[in-house]
Write an enzyme that holds these catalytic residues in place. Structure first.
Site, PDB file in Angstrom:
ATOM      1  N   PRO A 264       0.835  -1.210   0.000  1.00  0.00           N
ATOM      2  CG  PRO A 264      -0.665  -1.540   1.739  1.00  0.00           C
ATOM      3  CD  PRO A 264       0.632  -2.033   1.188  1.00  0.00           C
ATOM      4  CD  GLU A 265       3.212   2.655  -4.357  1.00  0.00           C
ATOM      5  OE1 GLU A 265       3.407   3.805  -4.748  1.00  0.00           O
ATOM      6  OE2 GLU A 265       3.451   1.649  -5.030  1.00  0.00           O
TER       7      GLU A 265
ATOM      8  CE  LYS B   7       4.722   3.749   2.302  1.00  0.00           C
ATOM      9  NZ  LYS B   7       5.214   2.725   1.354  1.00  0.00           N
TER      10      LYS B   7
ATOM     11  NE  ARG C  46      10.613  -2.747  -4.921  1.00  0.00           N
ATOM     12  CZ  ARG C  46       9.930  -1.921  -4.134  1.00  0.00           C
ATOM     13  NH1 ARG C  46      10.559  -1.036  -3.393  1.00  0.00           N
ATOM     14  NH2 ARG C  46       8.607  -1.976  -4.074  1.00  0.00           N
TER      15      ARG C  46
END
Ligand SMILES: [Zn+2]
Length: 292
Positions: free
Chosen positions: A2-3, A58, A275
Protein backbone atom coordinates in the site's frame (compact mmCIF):
# COMPACT_ATOMS: atom_id res chain seq x y z
CA UNK A 1 2.60 -2.61 -0.95
CA UNK A 2 0.00 0.00 0.00
CA UNK A 3 1.35 3.43 -1.00
CA UNK A 4 0.28 6.93 0.02
CA UNK A 5 -2.87 7.06 -2.17
CA UNK A 6 -4.06 3.67 -0.90
CA UNK A 7 -3.53 4.69 2.70
CA UNK A 8 -5.16 8.10 2.20
CA UNK A 9 -8.20 6.55 0.52
CA UNK A 10 -8.45 4.00 3.32
CA UNK A 11 -8.13 6.78 5.91
CA UNK A 12 -11.07 8.68 4.41
CA UNK A 13 -13.22 5.56 4.25
CA UNK A 14 -12.39 4.48 7.82
CA UNK A 15 -12.95 8.00 9.14
CA UNK A 16 -16.46 7.82 7.67
CA UNK A 17 -17.27 4.45 9.23
CA UNK A 18 -15.33 4.54 12.52
CA UNK A 19 -15.30 8.06 13.97
CA UNK A 20 -17.63 8.08 16.96
CA UNK A 21 -17.40 4.32 17.51
CA UNK A 22 -15.96 2.85 20.73
CA UNK A 23 -13.84 -0.27 21.01
CA UNK A 24 -15.72 -3.22 22.49
CA UNK A 25 -12.96 -5.79 22.10
CA UNK A 26 -9.58 -6.64 20.65
CA UNK A 27 -8.45 -10.14 19.69
CA UNK A 28 -4.71 -10.37 19.01
CA UNK A 29 -3.86 -13.66 17.32
CA UNK A 30 -0.25 -12.81 16.51
CA UNK A 31 1.36 -11.02 19.44
CA UNK A 32 4.16 -9.28 17.50
CA UNK A 33 1.71 -7.26 15.41
CA UNK A 34 0.55 -5.19 18.39
CA UNK A 35 3.10 -3.05 20.21
CA UNK A 36 2.54 -1.09 23.42
CA UNK A 37 5.79 0.91 23.70
CA UNK A 38 4.86 2.57 26.98
CA UNK A 39 3.66 -0.60 28.63
CA UNK A 40 -0.07 -0.02 28.24
CA UNK A 41 -2.23 -3.09 28.30
CA UNK A 42 -4.03 -3.76 25.03
CA UNK A 43 -7.34 -4.00 26.87
CA UNK A 44 -6.91 -0.31 27.80
CA UNK A 45 -8.36 0.22 24.33
CA UNK A 46 -11.76 -1.06 25.35
CA UNK A 47 -14.34 1.66 25.84
CA UNK A 48 -12.26 4.31 24.06
CA UNK A 49 -14.02 6.28 21.35
CA UNK A 50 -12.40 7.02 17.99
CA UNK A 51 -12.37 10.81 17.65
CA UNK A 52 -10.49 11.14 14.39
CA UNK A 53 -8.42 9.28 11.82
CA UNK A 54 -5.31 11.04 10.52
CA UNK A 55 -2.50 10.03 8.20
CA UNK A 56 1.19 10.86 8.19
CA UNK A 57 3.08 9.25 5.32
CA UNK A 58 1.79 5.67 5.39
CA UNK A 59 0.91 5.68 9.09
CA UNK A 60 -2.77 5.71 10.07
CA UNK A 61 -3.37 7.48 13.37
CA UNK A 62 -6.59 6.93 15.28
CA UNK A 63 -7.07 9.60 17.95
CA UNK A 64 -9.00 8.10 20.84
CA UNK A 65 -10.84 9.52 23.83
CA UNK A 66 -8.99 10.15 27.08
CA UNK A 67 -5.57 10.81 25.61
CA UNK A 68 -4.93 7.48 23.93
CA UNK A 69 -4.01 6.74 20.34
CA UNK A 70 -3.77 3.76 18.05
CA UNK A 71 -1.28 3.92 15.18
CA UNK A 72 -1.11 1.45 12.31
CA UNK A 73 1.33 0.78 9.49
CA UNK A 74 0.34 -1.80 6.88
CA UNK A 75 3.91 -2.23 5.59
CA UNK A 76 4.17 -4.76 2.72
CA UNK A 77 0.91 -6.60 2.81
CA UNK A 78 -1.44 -5.37 5.55
CA UNK A 79 -5.13 -5.16 4.71
CA UNK A 80 -7.97 -3.61 6.70
CA UNK A 81 -11.61 -4.54 6.22
CA UNK A 82 -14.38 -2.99 8.30
CA UNK A 83 -17.65 -4.94 8.26
CA UNK A 84 -20.92 -4.22 10.01
CA UNK A 85 -22.72 -6.58 12.38
CA UNK A 86 -24.34 -8.27 9.37
CA UNK A 87 -20.92 -8.87 7.78
CA UNK A 88 -21.50 -6.25 5.07
CA UNK A 89 -18.29 -4.41 4.12
CA UNK A 90 -18.23 -0.75 5.13
CA UNK A 91 -14.61 0.07 4.23
CA UNK A 92 -11.61 -1.83 2.92
CA UNK A 93 -8.11 -1.16 1.72
CA UNK A 94 -4.44 -2.01 1.75
CA UNK A 95 -3.03 -5.14 0.16
CA UNK A 96 -5.49 -6.86 -2.21
CA UNK A 97 -4.65 -10.39 -0.99
CA UNK A 98 -6.76 -12.16 0.20
CA UNK A 99 -9.50 -10.90 -2.15
CA UNK A 100 -11.60 -8.28 -0.39
CA UNK A 101 -14.76 -10.35 -0.56
CA UNK A 102 -13.11 -13.38 1.08
CA UNK A 103 -14.58 -14.78 4.30
CA UNK A 104 -13.05 -13.18 7.40
CA UNK A 105 -11.26 -13.88 9.59
CA UNK A 106 -8.78 -15.35 7.08
CA UNK A 107 -5.94 -17.58 8.33
CA UNK A 108 -3.70 -14.50 8.10
CA UNK A 109 -6.10 -12.26 10.04
CA UNK A 110 -4.00 -11.50 13.10
CA UNK A 111 -5.84 -8.67 14.86
CA UNK A 112 -9.60 -8.27 15.17
CA UNK A 113 -11.19 -5.15 16.68
CA UNK A 114 -14.87 -5.09 17.60
CA UNK A 115 -16.93 -1.96 18.19
CA UNK A 116 -19.95 -0.86 20.19
CA UNK A 117 -22.26 -1.16 17.16
CA UNK A 118 -21.26 -4.76 16.48
CA UNK A 119 -19.03 -3.87 13.54
CA UNK A 120 -15.64 -5.54 13.18
CA UNK A 121 -12.29 -4.31 11.82
CA UNK A 122 -10.02 -7.10 10.53
CA UNK A 123 -6.27 -6.64 10.11
CA UNK A 124 -5.13 -9.35 7.73
CA UNK A 125 -1.46 -9.54 6.84
CA UNK A 126 -0.01 -12.42 4.83
CA UNK A 127 3.52 -11.12 5.43
CA UNK A 128 3.14 -10.18 9.10
CA UNK A 129 5.20 -6.97 8.82
CA UNK A 130 2.27 -4.67 9.64
CA UNK A 131 2.22 -3.06 13.08
CA UNK A 132 -0.33 -1.64 15.49
CA UNK A 133 0.88 0.64 18.28
CA UNK A 134 -1.29 1.46 21.26
CA UNK A 135 0.13 4.42 23.14
CA UNK A 136 -0.66 7.73 24.82
CA UNK A 137 -1.51 10.51 22.36
CA UNK A 138 1.66 12.35 23.42
CA UNK A 139 3.70 9.38 22.19
CA UNK A 140 2.48 9.61 18.60
CA UNK A 141 4.74 12.41 17.39
CA UNK A 142 7.91 10.88 18.88
CA UNK A 143 7.00 7.56 17.19
CA UNK A 144 6.63 9.32 13.83
CA UNK A 145 9.81 11.35 14.43
CA UNK A 146 11.77 8.13 14.84
CA UNK A 147 10.83 7.17 11.29
CA UNK A 148 12.46 10.42 10.00
CA UNK A 149 9.73 10.80 7.40
CA UNK A 150 10.16 13.06 4.42
CA UNK A 151 7.65 15.80 3.61
CA UNK A 152 4.03 15.09 2.69
CA UNK A 153 3.98 15.43 -1.10
CA UNK A 154 0.36 16.58 -1.25
CA UNK A 155 0.76 19.33 1.36
CA UNK A 156 0.93 22.92 0.16
CA UNK A 157 4.24 23.14 1.98
CA UNK A 158 5.87 20.64 -0.41
CA UNK A 159 7.49 23.10 -2.80
CA UNK A 160 10.01 22.65 -5.58
CA UNK A 161 12.63 24.22 -3.30
CA UNK A 162 11.86 21.68 -0.60
CA UNK A 163 12.32 18.85 -3.09
CA UNK A 164 15.65 20.31 -4.25
CA UNK A 165 16.82 20.59 -0.67
CA UNK A 166 15.99 16.92 -0.11
CA UNK A 167 17.88 15.93 -3.26
CA UNK A 168 20.95 18.03 -2.54
CA UNK A 169 22.85 15.29 -0.74
CA UNK A 170 21.83 12.59 -3.22
CA UNK A 171 23.45 13.96 -6.38
CA UNK A 172 25.09 10.69 -7.36
CA UNK A 173 22.03 8.52 -6.86
CA UNK A 174 19.60 7.42 -9.58
CA UNK A 175 16.12 8.92 -9.67
CA UNK A 176 13.89 5.92 -8.96
CA UNK A 177 15.52 4.72 -5.72
CA UNK A 178 15.58 8.34 -4.52
CA UNK A 179 11.82 8.63 -5.11
CA UNK A 180 11.36 5.44 -3.10
CA UNK A 181 13.43 6.80 -0.20
CA UNK A 182 10.89 7.75 2.49
CA UNK A 183 13.30 10.36 3.88
CA UNK A 184 13.11 12.29 0.59
CA UNK A 185 9.34 12.28 0.08
CA UNK A 186 6.79 10.31 2.09
CA UNK A 187 4.59 7.64 0.68
CA UNK A 188 5.90 6.88 -2.82
CA UNK A 189 6.23 3.15 -3.52
CA UNK A 190 7.13 1.10 -6.55
CA UNK A 191 3.96 1.69 -8.60
CA UNK A 192 3.87 5.46 -8.33
CA UNK A 193 7.65 5.82 -8.64
CA UNK A 194 7.41 4.25 -12.12
CA UNK A 195 4.51 6.53 -12.99
CA UNK A 196 6.32 9.65 -11.76
CA UNK A 197 9.50 8.80 -13.70
CA UNK A 198 7.44 8.18 -16.86
CA UNK A 199 5.46 11.40 -16.53
CA UNK A 200 8.68 13.33 -15.88
CA UNK A 201 10.05 12.02 -19.22
CA UNK A 202 13.15 10.76 -17.43
CA UNK A 203 14.58 7.32 -16.78
CA UNK A 204 14.78 5.38 -13.51
CA UNK A 205 18.58 5.55 -13.74
CA UNK A 206 18.94 9.28 -14.41
CA UNK A 207 21.32 10.63 -11.78
CA UNK A 208 19.94 13.35 -9.54
CA UNK A 209 23.02 15.48 -10.30
CA UNK A 210 22.20 15.36 -14.02
CA UNK A 211 18.69 16.77 -13.61
CA UNK A 212 18.22 20.23 -15.12
CA UNK A 213 16.00 22.90 -13.57
CA UNK A 214 13.29 21.92 -16.04
CA UNK A 215 13.67 18.23 -15.12
CA UNK A 216 13.40 18.98 -11.42
CA UNK A 217 10.34 21.06 -11.99
CA UNK A 218 8.71 18.22 -13.98
CA UNK A 219 9.57 15.69 -11.26
CA UNK A 220 8.03 17.93 -8.61
CA UNK A 221 4.87 18.45 -10.66
CA UNK A 222 4.63 14.74 -11.50
CA UNK A 223 4.89 13.70 -7.83
CA UNK A 224 1.95 15.92 -6.94
CA UNK A 225 -0.07 15.15 -10.05
CA UNK A 226 0.31 11.34 -9.95
CA UNK A 227 -0.38 11.03 -6.23
CA UNK A 228 -3.32 13.42 -6.20
CA UNK A 229 -4.83 11.70 -9.25
CA UNK A 230 -4.52 8.36 -7.47
CA UNK A 231 -6.23 9.72 -4.37
CA UNK A 232 -8.96 11.41 -6.41
CA UNK A 233 -9.74 8.82 -9.04
CA UNK A 234 -9.17 5.65 -7.12
CA UNK A 235 -5.99 3.86 -6.42
CA UNK A 236 -4.04 1.71 -8.84
CA UNK A 237 -5.37 -1.80 -9.23
CA UNK A 238 -2.50 -4.24 -9.50
CA UNK A 239 -3.11 -7.94 -9.04
CA UNK A 240 -0.38 -10.53 -9.50
CA UNK A 241 1.87 -7.87 -11.01
CA UNK A 242 -0.63 -6.82 -13.68
CA UNK A 243 -2.45 -3.50 -13.96
CA UNK A 244 -6.19 -3.53 -14.53
CA UNK A 245 -6.82 -3.94 -18.28
CA UNK A 246 -9.99 -1.86 -18.10
CA UNK A 247 -8.46 1.23 -16.51
CA UNK A 248 -5.95 3.67 -17.91
CA UNK A 249 -4.12 4.06 -14.62
CA UNK A 250 -1.36 3.27 -13.85
CA UNK A 251 -0.03 4.03 -17.32
CA UNK A 252 3.20 1.98 -17.37
CA UNK A 253 3.48 0.02 -14.13
CA UNK A 254 2.15 -3.52 -14.52
CA UNK A 255 1.77 -3.11 -18.29
CA UNK A 256 4.51 -5.29 -19.80
CA UNK A 257 3.88 -5.80 -23.52
CA UNK A 258 1.09 -3.22 -23.69
CA UNK A 259 1.39 -0.08 -25.84
CA UNK A 260 2.76 3.09 -24.25
CA UNK A 261 -0.15 5.54 -23.89
CA UNK A 262 2.02 8.31 -25.41
CA UNK A 263 3.79 6.64 -28.36
CA UNK A 264 2.50 3.08 -28.71
CA UNK A 265 5.86 1.36 -28.14
CA UNK A 266 5.45 -1.76 -26.00
CA UNK A 267 6.17 -1.25 -22.31
CA UNK A 268 9.11 -3.24 -20.94
CA UNK A 269 9.76 -4.55 -17.47
CA UNK A 270 13.28 -4.89 -16.05
CA UNK A 271 14.76 -5.29 -12.60
CA UNK A 272 16.36 -2.05 -11.46
CA UNK A 273 17.76 -1.39 -7.99
CA UNK A 274 16.09 -4.58 -6.88
CA UNK A 275 12.59 -3.61 -8.00
CA UNK A 276 10.41 -4.58 -10.95
CA UNK A 277 10.56 -1.44 -13.10
CA UNK A 278 8.37 -0.52 -16.06
CA UNK A 279 9.35 1.97 -18.75
CA UNK A 280 8.62 2.86 -22.37
CA UNK A 281 11.76 2.13 -24.43
CA UNK A 282 11.00 5.09 -26.76
CA UNK A 283 9.82 7.76 -24.33
CA UNK A 284 12.47 6.77 -21.79
CA UNK A 285 15.51 5.48 -23.68
CA UNK A 286 17.97 3.94 -21.23
CA UNK A 287 20.20 0.96 -20.80
CA UNK A 288 19.10 -0.89 -17.68
CA UNK A 289 22.02 -2.51 -15.88
CA UNK A 290 22.05 -6.32 -15.95
CA UNK A 291 20.62 -7.61 -12.69
CA UNK A 292 19.58 -11.03 -11.59
ZN1 LIG B 1 6.30 5.83 -25.15
Amino acid sequence: MPELPEVETLRRDLAATLVGRSFAGIDVRLAKQVVTPTGLNIVDLIGRRIEGVRRRAKYLIFDLSDGLALVMHLRLAGQLVHRDAENVTLAEGGHPVPAYGAPLPHKSTHVIFTFDNGSVLYLTDIRQFGRVWILPEVGVQPLLDQAKLGPEPLDESFTLDMLKERLARRQRMPLKPVLLDQHVVSGIGNIYADEIVFESKLTPATLIGDLTEADLSRVHAAIRHILSMAVREGVAEILNGKASPTRGFPRVHGRTGQPCPVCGTLIKKVQFAGRGTYTCPSCQPWQPPVEK
